[in-house]
Design a protein around this motif. Sequence first.
Motif, short mmCIF file in Angstrom:
data_model
loop_
_atom_site.label_atom_id
_atom_site.label_comp_id
_atom_site.label_asym_id
_atom_site.label_seq_id
_atom_site.Cartn_x
_atom_site.Cartn_y
_atom_site.Cartn_z
N PRO A 171 -10.33 -5.47 2.23
CA PRO A 171 -10.23 -5.51 3.70
C PRO A 171 -8.77 -5.55 4.17
N ARG A 172 -7.88 -6.05 3.30
CA ARG A 172 -6.47 -6.12 3.62
C ARG A 172 -5.88 -4.74 3.96
N HIS A 173 -6.47 -3.69 3.36
CA HIS A 173 -5.93 -2.34 3.54
C HIS A 173 -6.79 -1.49 4.49
N VAL A 233 -1.61 5.90 -10.23
CA VAL A 233 -2.28 4.74 -9.60
C VAL A 233 -1.26 3.63 -9.41
N GLY A 234 -1.17 3.12 -8.18
CA GLY A 234 -0.21 2.05 -7.89
C GLY A 234 -0.68 0.72 -8.43
N ILE A 235 0.13 0.13 -9.30
CA ILE A 235 -0.24 -1.16 -9.91
C ILE A 235 0.67 -2.25 -9.34
N THR A 236 0.02 -3.20 -8.66
CA THR A 236 0.77 -4.25 -7.98
C THR A 236 0.75 -5.59 -8.72
N SER A 237 -0.16 -5.72 -9.68
CA SER A 237 -0.28 -7.01 -10.37
C SER A 237 -0.97 -6.80 -11.72
N THR A 242 4.75 2.47 -10.17
CA THR A 242 5.47 1.20 -10.16
C THR A 242 6.32 1.01 -8.89
N SER A 243 5.88 1.61 -7.79
CA SER A 243 6.67 1.43 -6.56
C SER A 243 6.64 -0.03 -6.11
N GLY A 244 5.61 -0.79 -6.51
CA GLY A 244 5.53 -2.20 -6.12
C GLY A 244 6.19 -3.14 -7.11
N GLY A 249 -2.49 6.07 3.69
CA GLY A 249 -1.20 6.73 3.46
C GLY A 249 -0.07 6.01 4.18
N TYR A 250 -0.18 4.68 4.28
CA TYR A 250 0.84 3.80 4.88
C TYR A 250 0.92 3.93 6.40
N ARG A 251 -0.07 4.57 7.02
CA ARG A 251 -0.06 4.72 8.49
C ARG A 251 -1.39 4.24 9.07
N GLU A 295 -3.57 -8.35 -12.64
CA GLU A 295 -5.01 -8.31 -12.38
C GLU A 295 -5.44 -6.86 -12.04
N ARG A 296 -4.64 -6.18 -11.23
CA ARG A 296 -4.96 -4.78 -10.88
C ARG A 296 -4.92 -3.89 -12.12
N LEU A 297 -3.96 -4.16 -13.00
CA LEU A 297 -3.86 -3.37 -14.23
C LEU A 297 -5.11 -3.60 -15.08
N LEU A 357 4.47 5.89 -17.10
CA LEU A 357 4.88 5.18 -15.89
C LEU A 357 5.59 6.14 -14.95
N ASP A 358 5.34 5.92 -13.66
CA ASP A 358 6.08 6.65 -12.62
C ASP A 358 6.96 5.65 -11.89
N THR A 359 8.26 5.93 -11.82
CA THR A 359 9.16 5.06 -11.08
C THR A 359 10.12 5.93 -10.29
N HIS A 378 13.16 13.32 -5.00
CA HIS A 378 12.26 12.38 -4.32
C HIS A 378 12.50 12.34 -2.81
N ASP A 379 11.45 12.61 -2.05
CA ASP A 379 11.48 12.47 -0.59
C ASP A 379 12.79 12.99 0.03
N PRO A 380 13.06 14.28 -0.12
CA PRO A 380 14.34 14.81 0.39
C PRO A 380 14.29 15.06 1.91
N ALA A 413 -0.69 11.43 -6.73
CA ALA A 413 -0.41 9.99 -6.60
C ALA A 413 -1.19 9.40 -5.43
N ALA A 414 -1.39 8.09 -5.52
CA ALA A 414 -2.05 7.31 -4.47
C ALA A 414 -3.51 7.73 -4.26
N PRO A 415 -4.32 7.68 -5.33
CA PRO A 415 -5.74 8.06 -5.21
C PRO A 415 -6.52 7.12 -4.30
N PHE A 416 -5.97 5.90 -4.05
CA PHE A 416 -6.64 4.96 -3.14
C PHE A 416 -6.06 5.06 -1.73
N GLY A 417 -5.32 6.12 -1.45
CA GLY A 417 -4.74 6.29 -0.12
C GLY A 417 -3.83 5.14 0.25
N GLY A 418 -3.18 4.56 -0.76
CA GLY A 418 -2.29 3.42 -0.53
C GLY A 418 -3.03 2.10 -0.46
N GLY A 419 -4.35 2.12 -0.59
CA GLY A 419 -5.09 0.85 -0.63
C GLY A 419 -6.44 0.86 0.06
N1 LIG Z 1 7.01 10.30 -2.80
C1 LIG Z 1 6.58 9.85 -3.98
O1 LIG Z 1 7.08 10.20 -5.02
C2 LIG Z 1 5.44 8.84 -4.03
C3 LIG Z 1 4.81 8.42 -2.85
C4 LIG Z 1 3.74 7.55 -2.95
C5 LIG Z 1 3.35 7.06 -4.20
N2 LIG Z 1 4.01 7.45 -5.32
C6 LIG Z 1 3.65 6.93 -6.66
O2 LIG Z 1 2.27 6.75 -6.70
C7 LIG Z 1 1.95 5.38 -6.96
C8 LIG Z 1 0.67 5.03 -6.26
O3 LIG Z 1 0.82 4.99 -4.86
P1 LIG Z 1 0.39 3.73 -4.00
O4 LIG Z 1 0.51 2.53 -4.83
O5 LIG Z 1 1.16 3.80 -2.74
O6 LIG Z 1 -1.12 4.03 -3.63
P2 LIG Z 1 -2.54 3.88 -4.36
O7 LIG Z 1 -2.41 4.05 -5.82
O8 LIG Z 1 -3.45 4.78 -3.63
O9 LIG Z 1 -2.99 2.41 -3.96
C9 LIG Z 1 -2.44 1.29 -4.56
C10 LIG Z 1 -3.22 0.08 -4.10
O10 LIG Z 1 -4.53 0.15 -4.61
C11 LIG Z 1 -4.93 -1.10 -5.05
N3 LIG Z 1 -5.34 -1.06 -6.45
C12 LIG Z 1 -4.59 -0.80 -7.55
N4 LIG Z 1 -5.30 -0.93 -8.66
C13 LIG Z 1 -6.54 -1.30 -8.28
C14 LIG Z 1 -7.71 -1.64 -8.96
N5 LIG Z 1 -7.76 -1.65 -10.29
N6 LIG Z 1 -8.80 -1.97 -8.24
C15 LIG Z 1 -8.76 -1.99 -6.89
N7 LIG Z 1 -7.66 -1.70 -6.19
C16 LIG Z 1 -6.57 -1.37 -6.88
C17 LIG Z 1 -3.76 -2.06 -4.91
O11 LIG Z 1 -4.03 -2.90 -3.80
P3 LIG Z 1 -3.44 -4.38 -3.71
O12 LIG Z 1 -2.16 -4.21 -2.96
O13 LIG Z 1 -4.51 -5.08 -2.91
O14 LIG Z 1 -3.26 -4.89 -5.08
C18 LIG Z 1 -2.59 -1.17 -4.64
O15 LIG Z 1 -1.70 -1.67 -3.70
C19 LIG Z 1 3.20 4.60 -6.51
O16 LIG Z 1 3.32 3.36 -7.16
C20 LIG Z 1 4.29 5.56 -6.92
O17 LIG Z 1 4.53 5.42 -8.30
C21 LIG Z 1 5.05 8.35 -5.25
#
Ligand SMILES: NC(=O)c1ccc[n+]([C@@H]2O[C@H](COP(=O)([O-])OP(=O)(O)OC[C@H]3O[C@@H](n4cnc5c(N)ncnc54)[C@H](OP(=O)(O)O)[C@@H]3O)[C@@H](O)[C@H]2O)c1
Length: 301
Positions: free
Chosen positions: A210-212, A262-266, A23-25, A217-219, A268-270, A47-49, A114-116, A198-204
């Motif tokens: 194509p947006r991502h 998995v990061g959920i931004t909307s 839920t970072s978004g 990994g945000y870089r 629709e993504r959920l 949920l992860d927050t 978190h991120d110390p 976390a972040a199995p989609f590498g942040g997107g």
């Molecule tokens: N230091 C830490 O503790 C740390 C660091 C990073 C992440 N996290 C945790 O891990 C979570 C996930 O990280 P993240 O959101 O950065 O990366 P992520 O899960 O790899 O990627 C999220 C992106 O994938 C897309 N996505 C989500 N659901 C999808 C679906 N059903 N189909 C297609 N694309 C989908 C979304 O893109 P759109 O933007 O296009 O919707 C979303 O922005 C965070 O919310 C947070 O809770 C923790």
Amino acid sequence: MPEQQARRVPGTDTPLEAITLGTSGLGREPGGERLARELVSGRFRQLDTSNEYAGGRSETLIGQVLGPADGVTVFSKADRDPRTGVFDGDRVMRSFEETTSRLGVGTLPIYHLHDPFTITVREAMAPGGAVPALVSLREQGLVAAIGIAAAGGTLVEDYIRTDAFDAVLTHNRYTLVDRGAEDILRLATERGMTVFNAAPFGGGILSGSPRHASRYGYRPITPEFGQHVERVRELCERWDIALPAAALHFSLREPRVHSTVVGITSVERLEGLDALVDAVIPDGFWEELQALGTPPPSPVD
Ligand SMILES: NC(=O)c1ccc[n+]([C@@H]2O[C@H](COP(=O)([O-])OP(=O)(O)OC[C@H]3O[C@@H](n4cnc5c(N)ncnc54)[C@H](OP(=O)(O)O)[C@@H]3O)[C@@H](O)[C@H]2O)c1
């Protein structure tokens, strides 16, 4: 869903689920109230927050919709002072009070450091430091388990080696195109720790949008890394597998990972997550993925 090692949510008899909704978004965009309601009422129950996500709004929105009978587990994280960067024991205690008050709970099942990045491991471990404060919360029964949640590399490994933690959250380093968390997984498994990937989609980028396409990994990505992602994308296309489905299952099938965040931004993504989780990926795909060889260094290595 593939079988992963049976684990319990710390402090409960509830099985730890293979999916945790990130839920970072949440709270960064309008419509957060609706998304929060959907997050606590659907198929996925974890949920992860964090204290600092959307400046505290992620936790506030979750707290507004969370009821005692929901059966939803919320993991959160202690954050440094947002103004001063101070991250000592007192700050951990304040962070805990802020989090529990926003969420409307008295205790937490897992509470991560978190991120110390503003302190050294030695400072964190010293009397009055962040880690003794977390240990004290655990001893008081206010949190059932404590974790380290941060970018990969030696920082996380050093925290794991302190043997103070029950859980680890690594992100963007164990994906379809990155194996950077191998040592973290090994060290955590040796210690019987609970592992969140976390972040199995590498942040997107592995969501296929194509947006991502230019970041991992945000870089920004290198051309070599981009070519590897493209080879993996082509492999998915040949097997008629959606890239994000392969990306998700890469983590879900890994026995050393207990839950994938998995990061959920909307909404629709959920809704789209169901199909990704339920996708069946043939063994032959994983063999061909392995044949592509070790991925080149990623931007987060
Ligand atoms: N230091 C830490 O503790 C740390 C660091 C990073 C992440 N996290 C945790 O891990 C979570 C996930 O990280 P993240 O959101 O950065 O990366 P992520 O899960 O790899 O990627 C999220 C992106 O994938 C897309 N996505 C989500 N659901 C999808 C679906 N059903 N189909 C297609 N694309 C989908 C979304 O893109 P759109 O933007 O296009 O919707 C979303 O922005 C965070 O919310 C947070 O809770 C923790």
